[in-house]
Design an enzyme around this catalytic site. Structure first.
Site, PDB file in Angstrom:
ATOM      1  N   GLY A   1       6.592   4.743   3.390  1.00  0.00           N
ATOM      2  CA  GLY A   1       7.742   4.975   2.507  1.00  0.00           C
ATOM      3  C   GLY A   1       8.903   5.505   3.324  1.00  0.00           C
ATOM      4  O   GLY A   1       8.773   5.711   4.539  1.00  0.00           O
ATOM      5  N   LYS A   2      10.017   5.735   2.640  1.00  0.00           N
ATOM      6  CA  LYS A   2      11.215   6.178   3.355  1.00  0.00           C
ATOM      7  C   LYS A   2      10.959   7.444   4.173  1.00  0.00           C
ATOM      8  O   LYS A   2      11.452   7.612   5.269  1.00  0.00           O
ATOM      9  CB  LYS A   2      12.341   6.433   2.357  1.00  0.00           C
ATOM     10  CG  LYS A   2      12.981   5.140   1.901  1.00  0.00           C
ATOM     11  CD  LYS A   2      14.442   5.348   1.536  1.00  0.00           C
ATOM     12  CE  LYS A   2      15.054   4.034   1.118  1.00  0.00           C
ATOM     13  NZ  LYS A   2      15.018   3.798  -0.319  1.00  0.00           N
TER      14      LYS A   2
END
Ligand code: GLU
Length: 484
Positions: free
Chosen positions: A250-251
Site C-alpha cells: 500500500g501507499k
C-alpha cells in the site's frame, strides 16, 4: 488451432483510476515480455467503464509510465490498430451487440428487481445462513432486455477445473457461479463482461493479471462457454506485498507513482530489472538482467506462486549497479536535470570529469548534488566534522595544523595531474609519518566539507591547485583561530 500456436498477443488493460504503481507496471512488463519474446503483439487497452472511479489525466500517466520504461505497445491507445477503438467507453455498441446475442440465445435477461428488493434477498440469505445467490431469484420467463435496467448473465452453474499458467491446476464448485451483471443500467458494461469480449475480439492469447481476479475466473469460464469462444491462456500474477510480507503493498509501504522514481533519479533499466525479478527468476542466482536478457529468458513457468515482497533497498542497489553499467556519455545525458544549480555555468568537460569520478558512488542520479557541489561552489567549513571524524578526533589542533601546512606545501609543488599528485601524497605520508586514513581524511575533508568524496588525488586534480590551495589556507586559518 490450439491457442498456443497462434501469434502471441498480450494486453495490458488498466483502468484509468489514478497513477501507476509497482504492481500494475509489473503486470504490464510481464505481458510485454511474453509478447516480445515470441515476436508477438502487445496491446494497450484502457478499461474505462467505471465512470465513478475514473481519475482525470490517468490515461496520460499510464502512457507516460510505460514509455519511461520502454514498454512499447504495437496496438492500442494513442496509436490505434486493427481492433480500434482501444478505449472501452468507445466500444459500447460492440458490447451491446454481444449482449443482444446472449439475450437471443437465452443466456441473458433483464434484472427486474429494485435495489431494495435485492437487499431484502440478501438479508434473507444472511438470516438463513446461506450464501446469497442471485440465480436463486431468477425469473425463468424474462429473456428480454429493458435497457434502463441491468442485464444479467444467465449462468450455467457447474464445477470447473482449469489450468493457470502460474498457479497450476485450480478447481471450484458450482456455488461460485452466479448470474452477474453484464450491462449496468447506465449502459456501461461490467469489467466481467467487456474484458471477455475485448480479449476475444483483439485475439488475445495470454491474459496476465493480478491475483485479485482469480476468484472471478469461474464466472469468466462460464461466459466463454456461453459465447462459444476458446479462452486465452490465463496467468495469475501473485500479489506484491509489503517488505514484511504481511499485507498487500500500500501507499504506506512504498507503493508510489512509478514516475516518482524517475524524478528521484532512478534509471528505467533498474526499474525494469527490479520489477522483472519481483516474483520471477531464471532459476539461477543471477540478479542483474538487461531488457534483452529478460526478453530472452522470461517465461511464465518461472513466475512464483507465492507473493513477492517489495524491497525498495534492493531497487536502490540495482539502480547503483545500473548507473555503473552506463557509459559515461550515456550517464552524462541522463543526469542532465540532476546537477546542482551552480553546475549550470560549468563546462561540459569539467562536468564530465566530475561525473566520471563519482559514477561509482551514485546510488541514484539525485545523489549528484551532495556528491559534487563542492566542485562548483565554495563549500562552507564545518569544523564539527573534523572533531567527529573517526581518525581526526584523536589528533590535537596543533597536529592537525601541522598536517594541513605540510599538505599545502606538498601540493603546491605538484603537477596538476592525478598521478603526480598521488606521488606527492605518498611522499607526504613518509615525511609526516602519518597513516593514509588520517592524512587523506583531513585533506579530503577541508577541500570538500562533504561527508564523502571520491579518490583524493583525482578530486584534487579536477579541483585544480588554486581551489585546493585556498581551501587548505582557509582550514589553516580556522585551525589557527581555534588553537589561540
Ligand atoms: N481493468 C482491470 C484493472 O485495471 C484489468 C484487469 C485485467 O487485466 O483483465 O485492474
Amino acid at each position: 488451432m490450439n491457442k498456443t500456436q497462434l501469434p502471441i498477443r498480450t494486453r495490458f488493460a488498466p483502468s484509468p483510476t489514478g497513477v501507476m504503481h509497482v504492481g500494475g507496471v509489473r503486470t504490464a512488463l510481464f505481458s510485454w515480455l511474453i509478447a516480445q519474446k515470441n515476436n508477438g503483439i502487445f496491446i494497450l487497452r484502457i478499461e474505462d467503464t467505471d465512470k465513478v472511479r475514473e481519475v482525470e489525466g490517468s490515461i496520460e500517466q499510464i502512457e507516460k509510465s510505460l514509455k519511461w520504461l520502454g514498454i512499447n505497445w504495437q496496438e492500442g491507445i494513442g496509436i490505434g490498430g486493427p481492433n480500434a477503438p482501444y478505449l472501452q467507453s468507445k466500444r459500447l455498441d460492440i458490447y451491446k451487440k454481444w449482449a443482444n446475442q446472449l439475450v437471443e440465445n437465452g443466456r441473458a435477461y433483464t434484472d427486474p428487481y429494485s435495489k431494495e428488493e435485492l437487499e431484502e434477498f440478501r438479508n434473507q440469505a444472511k438470516a438463513d445462513k446461506i450464501p446469497f445467490l442471485y440465480r436463486n431469484h431468477r425469473r425463468e420467463s424474462v429473456n428480454t432486455w429493458a435497457e434502463s435496467k441491468p442485464l444479467r448473465f444467465k449462468s450455467d452453474p457447474k464445477p470447473y477445473r482449469w489450468n493457470d499458467a502460474v498457479m497450476g491446476e485450480l478447481s471450484t464448485g458450482p456455488e461460485v457461479i452466479d448470474d452477474f451483471i453484464l450491462i449496468k443500467s447506465d449502459g456501461y458494461p461490467t469489467y466481467n463482461f467487456c474484458h471477455v469480449i475485448d480479449d476475444m475480439m483483439m485475439g488475445i492469447t495470454h491474459v496476465l493479471r493480478s491475483q485479485e481476479f482469480i476468484s472471478s475466473t469461474p464466472k469468466f469460464l462460464n461466459l466463454y462457454e456461453a459465447l462459444n469462444i476458446q479462452r486465452p491462456i490465463l496467468a495469475t500474477l501473485p500479489y506484491v506485498m509489503s517488505i514484511d510480507g504481511q499485507k498487500k503493498l500500500g501507499k504506506r509501504d512504498g507503493a508510489k507513482d512509478i514516475l516518482q522514481y524517475a524524478k528521484e533519479g532512478y534509471l528505467p533499466e533498474a526499474m525494469i530489472n527490479f520489477l522483472a525479478t519481483l516474483g520471477w527468476n531464471d532459476g539461477t542466482e543471477q540478479e542483474i538482467f538487461s531488457v534483452d536478457e529478460l526478453i530472452q529468458k522470461f517465461s511464465l513457468d518461472r513466475i512464483q506462486k507465492s507473493p513477492a515482497r517489495f524491497d525498495e533497498k534492493r531497487l536502490l542497489w540495482l539502480n547503483g549497479q545500473w548507473i555503473r553499467r552506463l557509459s559515461l556519455d550515456e550517464l552524462y545525458r541522463r543526469v542532465h536535470d540532476f546537477w546542482p544549480e551552480s553546475a549550470k555555468q560549468a563546462s561540459e568537460k569539467y562536468k564530465m570529469q566530475i561525473l566520471g569520478l563519482v559514477q561509482d558512488r551514485l546510488k541514484t542520479m539525485a545523489d549528484l548534488p551532495i556528491l559534487t557541489s563542492y566542485f562548483f561552489d565554495e563549500p562552507k567549513p564545518n569544523w564539527d566534522m573534523v572533531e567527529k571524524d573517526k581518525y581526526l578526533s584523536k589528533l590535537n589542533i596543533g597536529e592537525i595544523m601541522g598536517l594541513l601546512k605540510s599538505a599545502q606545501i606538498a601540493l603546491s609543488s605538484s603537477n596538476n595531474d592525478a598521478k603526480s599528485i598521488q606521488q606527492n601524497l605518498n611522499t607526504l605520508l613518509e615525511t609526516t609519518g602519518q597513516k593514509p586514513a588520517v592524512l587523506f581524511s583531513i585533506i579530503r575533508l577541508v577541500i570538500s566539507w562533504a561527508p564523502f568524496s571520491p579518490a583524493l588525488n583525482e578530486t584534487l586534480s579536477i579541483l585544480g591547485p588554486e581551489k585546493v590551495n585556498s581551501r587548505l589556507k582557509l582550514a589553516i586559518d580556522i585551525a589557527t583561530q581555534i588553537s589561540r
